[in-house]
Enzyme design. Structure first.
Site, PDB file in Angstrom:
ATOM      1  NE  ARG A   1      -3.563   2.283   2.594  1.00 48.92           N
ATOM      2  CZ  ARG A   1      -3.954   2.973   3.657  1.00 48.92           C
ATOM      3  NH1 ARG A   1      -3.485   2.665   4.847  1.00 48.92           N
ATOM      4  NH2 ARG A   1      -4.804   3.952   3.532  1.00 48.92           N
ATOM      5  CG  HIS A   2      -0.980   4.891  -0.693  1.00 50.60           C
ATOM      6  ND1 HIS A   2      -1.171   5.557   0.485  1.00 50.60           N
ATOM      7  CD2 HIS A   2      -2.195   4.446  -1.083  1.00 50.60           C
ATOM      8  CE1 HIS A   2      -2.447   5.544   0.798  1.00 50.60           C
ATOM      9  NE2 HIS A   2      -3.097   4.872  -0.128  1.00 50.60           N
ATOM     10  N   GLY A   3       2.352   4.937   1.070  1.00 50.91           N
ATOM     11  CA  GLY A   3       2.690   5.396   2.415  1.00 50.91           C
ATOM     12  C   GLY A   3       1.727   6.453   2.940  1.00 50.91           C
TER      13      GLY A   3
END
Ligand SMILES: *[C@@H]1O[C@H](CO)[C@@H](O)[C@H](O)[C@H]1NC(C)=O
Ligand SMILES: *[C@@H]1O[C@H](CO)[C@@H](O)[C@H](O)[C@H]1NC(C)=O
Length: 457
Positions: free
Chosen positions: A78-80
């Site tokens: 998942r993106h940060g």
């Protein structure tokens, strides 16, 4: 002189006591941080990273046994950490406006802190990746290289044996670049042309699945349990408590506002590591209610609630297994051509996939009425889906054959109903054989073609 000295001592002491009291009263981590769900920090699921952000627990990521050697890994990340989306910036602004204009009666220093808080979120932030989010990925890259030192190496990187893929969304593209920066920091590979490619059919499969878009995403009744929970007695009690803390009439504090306060606390903490005065609007039991509200949404929109949620991830499921299959085949005939795939997407990418594979399934569904019964549920996004959440599948060659292990957030998981952390790959394939031989995207996702002309007749 004596009096002066005593005076000095007492003043000094009270300052020291005052300082330590204010330290006690303002912990650096909000007590409700464990309930932030998909807005939680990665550090909350791996607290040892607070001491050393590059720490890898070798005993957790070691091969299943000494005779095993890792040959391939696929990771879905998942993106940060990111800014709030436009929708949530608006909700936060509404809450702040209400507090500024209406909460006049009670003049406590805390209320004053709320009123003098500076609204710094703007709509154009639009869910973009923040600096902390870049760090999430830089550091994750460095840890994964340390965890799988034969798969993520400078040589493999140089020889293009590591593949980078991302969703087209800016926060994901920025995350995959930060991941590459992390590797670059490790090895400083010269003249390296870092590449990634965008594939939304794999990383945003949910947008392309008509049956999901029509039946769930654009269908209000599909999320009716979430709507019902908004007017539950549990949510009422949260609103009542907020109303009394702010001295604002109860009917002006909507469920959305309660949630905005919760989000605000989580954003200030995740983005700036700040303990915001907004956090004190909610106690731990309030946070549990708001956490459940978010889990209900995830459950009905991305998890087990509707079958199509899970099925929409079929393309990614097939992609992962075909990568493992290819590695297995390459291995049989010589050298494995690709050692690792880094796929960056969304919480909405990971959760349907985990659900398709049977992880975090409670016996009973999550509904608006069983908050108390679900207190010990396994479907808990705070634990599963913080920023930079990651699913890593590793294929090993062992003396008795190929084995596979799945890590969630760098911790090994037991495959559901196989009761094993590193089963034989053959056994995993057998377990998922129905999905491997079916789970056809078009068949699952296409809406029946209604012939409108015919129905007119
Ligand atoms: C590493 O993981 C093991 C379990 O595999 C655990 O017992 C141990 O406490 C962990 N060590 C640290 C420093 O987190
Ligand atoms: C909307 O969701 C409800 C509840 O899941 C379902 O019964 C209905 O068929 C859905 N409507 C559409 C258009 O798919």
């Amino acid at each position: 002189m004596k009096a002066f000295f005593l005076n000095f001592i007492t003043t000094y002491l009270s300052i020291m006591v005052g300082l330590s009291l204010s330290k006690l009263a303002k912990p650096t981590v909000p007590s409700i941080a464990h309930y932030f769900g998909t807005k939680g920090r990665y550090e909350e699921v791996n607290p040892h990273l607070l001491d050393d952000v590059l720490f890898v627990n070798k005993s957790q990521v070691a091969p299943p046994s000494l005779d095993c050697r890792a040959i391939h890994m696929v990771s879905v990340i998942r993106h940060g950490t990111r800014y709030p989306t436009t929708k949530n910036v608006r909700k936060i602004a509404q809450l702040f406006d209400l507090v500024k204009s209406d909460s006049l009666r009670l003049a406590s220093s805390w209320l004053n802190d709320l009123k003098t808080w500076k609204m710094w979120y703007t709509e154009d932030m639009d869910g973009r990746l923040v600096e902390k989010g870049r760090d999430d990925h830089r550091h994750l890259a460095m840890r994964l290289a340390k965890s799988f030192p034969t798969l993520i190496t400078a040589d493999h990187l140089r020889a293009n044996r590591i593949e980078f893929m991302t969703s087209s969304k800016h926060r994901c593209v920025d995350s995959v670049k930060a991941f590459q920066e992390g590797l670059h920091r490790l090895w400083d590979v010269q003249d390296m042309d870092y590449q990634h490619y965008v594939d939304d059919s794999l990383m945003r499969f949910f947008d392309h699945c008509e049956k999901f878009v029509e039946g769930v995403e654009n269908n209000k009744t599909a999320l009716k349990e979430v709507q019902r929970f908004k007017s539950s007695s549990e949510m009422d009690s949260v609103r009542r408590k907020i109303s009394s803390r702010l001295q604002i009439p109860y009917d002006r504090i909507t469920a959305d506002m309660a949630e905005a306060a919760f989000f605000l606390c989580s954003y200030e903490f995740a983005i700036k590591s700040e303990y915001s005065p907004w956090c004190e609007l909610l106690d731990e039991s309030d946070a549990q209610v708001l956490e459940y509200k978010n889990d209900l949404k995830q459950y009905w929109k991305r998890g087990y609630g509707h079958d199509i949620n899970r099925k929409s991830s079929c393309p990614l499921f097939h992609d992962i297994f075909s990568r493992l299959d290819n590695a297995a085949k390459d291995h049989r005939f010589g050298e494995v051509k690709k050692t690792a795939t880094i796929q960056v997407g969304h919480g909405e990418t990971l959760l349907p996939l985990l659900s398709l594979m049977g992880f975090f399934k409670d016996e009973k569904p999550l509904t608006s009425e069983n908050f108390a019964l679900q207190r010990k549920r396994v479907f808990r996004s705070s634990k599963i889906l913080p920023y930079a959440a990651n699913v890593v599948l590793v294929l090993y060659e062992c003396s008795d054959g190929l084995r596979v292990q799945l890590f969630l957030n760098e911790k090994p998981m037991i495959f559901p109903s196989m009761n094993h952390a590193a089963p034989l790959y053959e056994r995993v394939r057998k377990h998922y054989s129905k999905l491997l031989h079916g789970c056809d995207f078009n068949k699952e996702c296409d809406l029946p073609q209604l012939n409108l002309r015919n129905t007119e007749l």
